[in-house]
Design a protein around this motif. Structure first.
Motif, short mmCIF file in Angstrom:
data_model
loop_
_atom_site.label_atom_id
_atom_site.label_comp_id
_atom_site.label_asym_id
_atom_site.label_seq_id
_atom_site.Cartn_x
_atom_site.Cartn_y
_atom_site.Cartn_z
N ASP A 9 13.52 -1.50 28.26
CA ASP A 9 14.17 -0.35 27.63
C ASP A 9 15.85 -0.61 27.77
N GLY A 10 16.47 -0.24 26.75
CA GLY A 10 17.85 -0.18 26.63
C GLY A 10 18.65 -1.29 26.20
N MET A 11 18.24 -2.42 25.91
CA MET A 11 18.95 -3.68 25.30
C MET A 11 19.38 -3.56 23.97
N THR A 12 20.41 -3.81 23.60
CA THR A 12 21.07 -3.54 22.17
C THR A 12 21.58 -4.64 21.60
N CYS A 13 21.96 -5.98 22.35
CA CYS A 13 22.67 -6.84 21.82
C CYS A 13 22.38 -8.09 22.45
N ALA A 14 22.91 -9.37 22.23
CA ALA A 14 23.01 -10.59 22.67
C ALA A 14 23.29 -10.57 24.21
N HIS A 15 24.18 -9.79 24.30
CA HIS A 15 25.17 -9.81 25.51
C HIS A 15 24.09 -9.25 26.68
N CYS A 16 23.31 -8.07 26.23
CA CYS A 16 22.45 -7.36 27.00
C CYS A 16 21.13 -8.39 27.53
N VAL A 17 20.81 -9.23 26.39
CA VAL A 17 19.84 -10.04 26.65
C VAL A 17 20.34 -11.21 27.52
N GLN A 18 21.51 -11.79 27.46
CA GLN A 18 21.91 -12.70 28.53
C GLN A 18 22.07 -12.26 30.00
N HIS A 19 22.21 -10.82 30.00
CA HIS A 19 22.23 -9.99 31.67
C HIS A 19 21.03 -10.17 32.10
N ALA A 34 12.20 -15.61 27.77
CA ALA A 34 12.34 -15.45 26.26
C ALA A 34 12.40 -14.04 25.89
N VAL A 35 13.27 -13.62 25.45
CA VAL A 35 13.32 -12.25 24.85
C VAL A 35 13.47 -11.88 23.45
N ASP A 36 12.63 -10.90 22.81
CA ASP A 36 12.56 -10.51 21.77
C ASP A 36 13.18 -9.17 21.50
N LEU A 37 14.65 -9.04 21.11
CA LEU A 37 15.21 -8.07 21.34
C LEU A 37 14.69 -7.00 20.18
N VAL A 38 14.59 -5.66 20.54
CA VAL A 38 14.41 -4.81 19.57
C VAL A 38 15.28 -3.56 20.06
N VAL A 39 16.22 -3.45 19.11
CA VAL A 39 17.41 -2.51 19.50
C VAL A 39 16.70 -1.09 19.21
N GLY A 40 16.88 -0.21 20.00
CA GLY A 40 16.53 1.23 20.19
C GLY A 40 14.82 1.29 20.32
N GLY A 41 14.52 0.10 21.03
CA GLY A 41 13.04 0.36 21.47
C GLY A 41 12.71 -0.54 22.83
N SER A 42 11.67 -0.76 22.89
CA SER A 42 11.38 -1.67 24.09
C SER A 42 11.39 -3.05 23.71
N SER A 43 12.07 -3.87 24.22
CA SER A 43 12.24 -5.52 23.93
C SER A 43 11.09 -6.10 24.81
N GLN A 44 10.47 -7.11 24.17
CA GLN A 44 9.45 -7.93 24.85
C GLN A 44 10.24 -8.99 25.59
N VAL A 45 10.06 -9.21 26.95
CA VAL A 45 10.76 -10.38 27.78
C VAL A 45 9.45 -10.99 28.38
N THR A 46 9.41 -12.39 27.82
CA THR A 46 8.12 -13.14 28.35
C THR A 46 8.96 -14.19 29.74
N VAL A 47 8.11 -14.02 30.63
CA VAL A 47 8.65 -14.98 31.73
C VAL A 47 7.63 -15.88 32.12
N THR A 48 8.22 -17.22 32.37
CA THR A 48 7.25 -18.12 32.60
C THR A 48 7.65 -18.57 34.00
N SER A 49 6.43 -18.62 34.97
CA SER A 49 6.95 -18.92 36.51
C SER A 49 5.85 -19.77 36.84
N GLU A 50 5.99 -20.43 38.17
CA GLU A 50 5.00 -21.23 38.75
C GLU A 50 4.12 -20.51 39.24
N ALA A 51 4.06 -19.21 39.50
CA ALA A 51 2.98 -18.41 39.87
C ALA A 51 3.38 -16.78 39.57
#
Length: 76
Positions: A9-19, A34-51
């Motif tokens: 929650d709370g991301m509004t721009c590409a700068h937010c995504v970068q942080h 990978a971030v699917d930015l949803v301004v004013g809502g809940s952005s979906q953040v997909t994290v790929t990891s070894e475990a």
């Protein structure tokens, strides 16, 4: 490899995504963010990891970037 999607929650721009991306990539084992930015809502953040990542580590990284994870059972 493990892929997990979190709401942030709370991301509004590409700068937010970068942080958020920078903080998540600092977690040991993370290979991609990978971030699917949803301004004013809940952005979906997909994290790929070894475990699977501990929720606490993800929450701490998102918090460090200045945002908050969406509760898993949220209707947002």
């Amino acid at each position: 490899m493990t892929t997990t999607t979190f709401g942030v929650d709370g991301m509004t721009c590409a700068h937010c995504v970068q942080h958020v991306t920078t903080e998540l990539q600092a977690i040991p084992g993370v290979s991609d963010v990978a971030v699917d930015l949803v301004v004013g809502g809940s952005s979906q953040v997909t994290v790929t990891s070894e475990a699977p990542l501990p929720d606490e580590a993800v929450a701490a990284a998102v918090d460090e970037a200045g945002y908050a994870l969406t509760p898993r059972r949220s209707l947002l």
